[in-house]
Enzyme design. Structure first.
Site, PDB file in Angstrom:
ATOM      1  N   GLU A   1      16.362  43.791  57.563  1.00 52.76           N
ATOM      2  CA  GLU A   1      14.940  43.675  57.188  1.00 52.76           C
ATOM      3  C   GLU A   1      14.808  42.778  55.966  1.00 52.76           C
ATOM      4  O   GLU A   1      15.596  42.881  55.019  1.00 52.76           O
ATOM      5  CB  GLU A   1      14.404  45.087  56.917  1.00 52.76           C
ATOM      6  CG  GLU A   1      13.002  45.321  57.395  1.00 52.76           C
ATOM      7  CD  GLU A   1      12.816  45.232  58.923  1.00 52.76           C
ATOM      8  OE1 GLU A   1      12.583  44.126  59.434  1.00 52.76           O
ATOM      9  OE2 GLU A   1      12.878  46.285  59.584  1.00 52.76           O
TER      10      GLU A   1
ATOM     11  N   THR B   1      15.565  39.817  55.766  1.00 54.21           N
ATOM     12  CA  THR B   1      16.701  38.891  55.689  1.00 54.21           C
ATOM     13  C   THR B   1      16.397  37.586  56.415  1.00 54.21           C
ATOM     14  O   THR B   1      17.060  36.582  56.170  1.00 54.21           O
ATOM     15  CB  THR B   1      17.962  39.526  56.315  1.00 54.21           C
ATOM     16  OG1 THR B   1      17.591  40.059  57.591  1.00 54.21           O
ATOM     17  CG2 THR B   1      18.512  40.637  55.464  1.00 54.21           C
TER      18      THR B   1
ATOM     19  N   SER C   1     -10.728  39.061  74.884  1.00 48.95           N
ATOM     20  CA  SER C   1      -9.775  40.137  74.628  1.00 48.95           C
ATOM     21  C   SER C   1     -10.340  41.443  75.183  1.00 48.95           C
ATOM     22  O   SER C   1     -11.417  41.889  74.764  1.00 48.95           O
ATOM     23  CB  SER C   1      -9.530  40.274  73.121  1.00 48.95           C
ATOM     24  OG  SER C   1      -9.050  41.580  72.839  1.00 48.95           O
TER      25      SER C   1
ATOM     26  N   GLY D   1      -0.733  46.749  63.655  1.00 48.69           N
ATOM     27  CA  GLY D   1      -0.450  47.212  62.291  1.00 48.69           C
ATOM     28  C   GLY D   1       0.645  48.254  62.241  1.00 48.69           C
ATOM     29  O   GLY D   1       0.779  48.974  61.259  1.00 48.69           O
TER      30      GLY D   1
ATOM     31  N   GLY E   1       3.935  47.501  62.814  1.00 52.03           N
ATOM     32  CA  GLY E   1       5.241  46.868  62.589  1.00 52.03           C
ATOM     33  C   GLY E   1       5.940  46.507  63.885  1.00 52.03           C
ATOM     34  O   GLY E   1       7.160  46.345  63.913  1.00 52.03           O
TER      35      GLY E   1
ATOM     36  N   SER F   1       4.856  43.837  65.770  1.00 50.89           N
ATOM     37  CA  SER F   1       4.633  42.404  65.970  1.00 50.89           C
ATOM     38  C   SER F   1       3.692  42.055  67.110  1.00 50.89           C
ATOM     39  O   SER F   1       3.984  41.175  67.926  1.00 50.89           O
ATOM     40  CB  SER F   1       5.970  41.686  66.161  1.00 50.89           C
ATOM     41  OG  SER F   1       6.754  41.868  65.042  1.00 50.89           O
ATOM     42  N   SER F   2       2.549  42.711  67.136  1.00 52.13           N
ATOM     43  CA  SER F   2       1.565  42.325  68.151  1.00 52.13           C
ATOM     44  C   SER F   2       1.105  40.887  67.922  1.00 52.13           C
ATOM     45  O   SER F   2       0.836  40.153  68.880  1.00 52.13           O
ATOM     46  CB  SER F   2       0.378  43.283  68.141  1.00 52.13           C
ATOM     47  OG  SER F   2      -0.202  43.316  66.864  1.00 52.13           O
TER      48      SER F   2
ATOM     49  N   ASP G   1      10.226  37.765  64.451  1.00 52.79           N
ATOM     50  CA  ASP G   1       9.333  38.409  65.421  1.00 52.79           C
ATOM     51  C   ASP G   1       9.066  37.510  66.629  1.00 52.79           C
ATOM     52  O   ASP G   1       9.133  37.943  67.776  1.00 52.79           O
ATOM     53  CB  ASP G   1       7.999  38.773  64.747  1.00 52.79           C
ATOM     54  CG  ASP G   1       8.194  39.588  63.481  1.00 52.79           C
ATOM     55  OD1 ASP G   1       9.313  40.104  63.279  1.00 52.79           O
ATOM     56  OD2 ASP G   1       7.241  39.704  62.704  1.00 52.79           O
TER      57      ASP G   1
HETATM   58  C1  GLA Z   1       7.684  40.887  59.213  1.00 55.90           C
HETATM   59  C2  GLA Z   1       7.895  39.384  59.341  1.00 55.90           C
HETATM   60  C3  GLA Z   1       9.335  39.063  59.735  1.00 55.90           C
HETATM   61  C4  GLA Z   1      10.339  39.771  58.844  1.00 55.90           C
HETATM   62  C5  GLA Z   1       9.967  41.246  58.662  1.00 55.90           C
HETATM   63  C6  GLA Z   1      10.818  41.912  57.621  1.00 55.90           C
HETATM   64  O1  GLA Z   1       7.809  41.497  60.462  1.00 55.90           O
HETATM   65  O2  GLA Z   1       7.013  38.821  60.267  1.00 55.90           O
HETATM   66  O3  GLA Z   1       9.539  37.673  59.741  1.00 55.90           O
HETATM   67  O4  GLA Z   1      10.463  39.121  57.621  1.00 55.90           O
HETATM   68  O5  GLA Z   1       8.612  41.426  58.308  1.00 55.90           O
HETATM   69  O6  GLA Z   1      12.126  41.964  58.042  1.00 55.90           O
END
Ligand code: GLA
Length: 383
Positions: free
Chosen positions: A33, A35, A67, A119, A121, A123-124, A169
């Site tokens: 994370e 990184t 949508s 929201g 985490g 990655s929508s 993501d």
């Molecule tokens: C979000 C960002 C990613 C990554 C993470 C943390 O999801 O979009 O690129 O940096 O946070 O690991």
């Protein structure tokens, strides 16, 4: 009705022609994370939560998008692309990426609908950009690689949503493979697939339901701290280009010329890059116990050193550590400040553990967490 049928039906009703159908998955991240923007390693996977697109050219310069989830239609011409944090700004960002690259491009009609919690985490927004970019690439025969589509999505986040995210993501959404995680090297932008095959253990996400409104500015601040560190370390060693260049044996060097805060942040990143490589070894040998221990370490690093956690996330991870017979590993996932906690839970203990979590979480925070059992899936594809 399946999501695909619903999206296709809506498209036919609105535009009276047969669309191209595309699935774009969200992602999890097992470990690694913060990184990615430091040229380190990450271990994400595409999942069975997705956005489905129905899309077709319309012989104009208008982009007409509807949508289902927001029940909102928007039309914009190629010449009017605006930044913002609504779902359509991401689409505008993707269109801008095609435009800046001088690629073939014209208007499209599009209907989209999904089941990736926003929201949380997962990655929508990356799925939104990857799927739409994949569609434009196909329809206008641009022949861009998946890596270039990931870059276009990342750029859309930077320039249209104002988050200076790494590439994890978008990359995971585009390159995912069924039942596997990716060990992605964010320096070379190459990956290896590692089958996720923990016997009798399930990946479960527990959604804290916390959505931090300042998360994007805090994210950019963390990135800036890493860059400040690298600029300082370069003064004594010009071969350092990113935190990836600093190994565990050189942790002390990180103290040079930076504030204690920048030191702590950079140290977390260097340790996390190392942890991710060690975790890859444990994943390859199916050593779920050791893998899970590293997840816990990551969490407390995110919480105490990188300072991107919150009370709800810490509560869930602490509780997970109190039930080692059920839970083998847990940590907050993604940019931070809430969202989902990824857990490795013994299949036979899931029901029992979920009930316990619900009860304690509701008693403490007066809100119910959500539970998602996750399967690992193929990346963006035509249906
Ligand atoms: C979000 C960002 C990613 C990554 C993470 C943390 O999801 O979009 O690129 O940096 O946070 O690991």
């Amino acid at each position: 009705m399946s999501l695909e049928t619903e999206v296709r039906t809506q498209f036919l009703r609105r535009y009276h022609k047969e669309p191209l159908l595309i699935t774009a998955p969200g992602r999890i991240n097992l470990i690694g994370e913060h990184t990615d923007y430091n040229e380190g390693f990450v271990m994400p996977a595409a999942v069975d939560r997705e956005i489905i697109f129905a899309i077709g050219a319309n012989e104009s310069d208008q982009f007409n998008c509807y949508s289902i989830d927001y029940d909102t239609a928007i039309s914009f011409p190629l010449s009017e692309l605006k930044a913002g944090n609504q779902w359509f700004n991401y689409l505008m960002g993707v269109v801008a990426g095609f435009k800046h690259r001088g690629l073939n491009l014209n208007g499209v009609d599009c209907v989209l609908g999904g089941n990736i919690p926003t929201g949380a985490g997962m990655s929508s927004s990356a799925a939104l950009c990857s799927g739409f970019g994949f569609g434009l690439n196909k329809i206008f025969a641009n022949n861009q690689s998946r890596l270039e589509l990931a870059r276009i999505g990342q750029q859309a986040e930077h320039e249209f949503a104002g988050v200076r995210c790494g590439i994890m993501d978008q990359y995971a959404s585009l390159f995912g493979q069924k039942d596997s995680a990716l060990l992605l090297d964010c320096r070379s932008l190459t990956h290896a697939y590692v089958p996720v095959n923990f016997p009798d253990v399930q990946i479960v996400l527990i959604d804290t339901k916390v959505k931090h409104t300042l998360a994007s500015s805090a994210y950019n601040d963390r990135r800036a701290a890493c860059e400040e560190g690298v600029a300082a370390f370069r003064k004594t060693n010009a071969s350092i280009h990113s935190l990836r260049d600093i190994g565990m044996e050189n942790l002390e060097m990180l103290r040079q010329g930076v504030s204690p805060d920048v030191y702590t942040k950079c140290r977390f990143v260097v340790e996390e890059i190392d942890r991710t490589q060690r975790a890859a070894g444990f994943l390859k040998s199916n050593n779920v116990k050791e893998f899970g221990q590293l997840m816990f370490k990551t969490h407390w690093g995110l919480s105490q050193a990188y300072e991107v956690s919150c009370a709800e996330s810490d509560f869930l991870v602490k509780m997970a550590q109190e039930f080692p017979d059920d839970v083998l590993g847990a940590r907050q996932m993604g940019g931070g400040f809430g969202g989902c906690i990824i857990h490795l839970i013994r299949s036979e203990g899931i029901e029992k553990y979920s009930l316990k979590v619900k009860e304690k979480y509701v008693a403490t925070f007066k809100k119910e967490p959500d539970f998602y059992s996750i399967a690992l899936k193929e990346g963006v594809h035509l249906n």
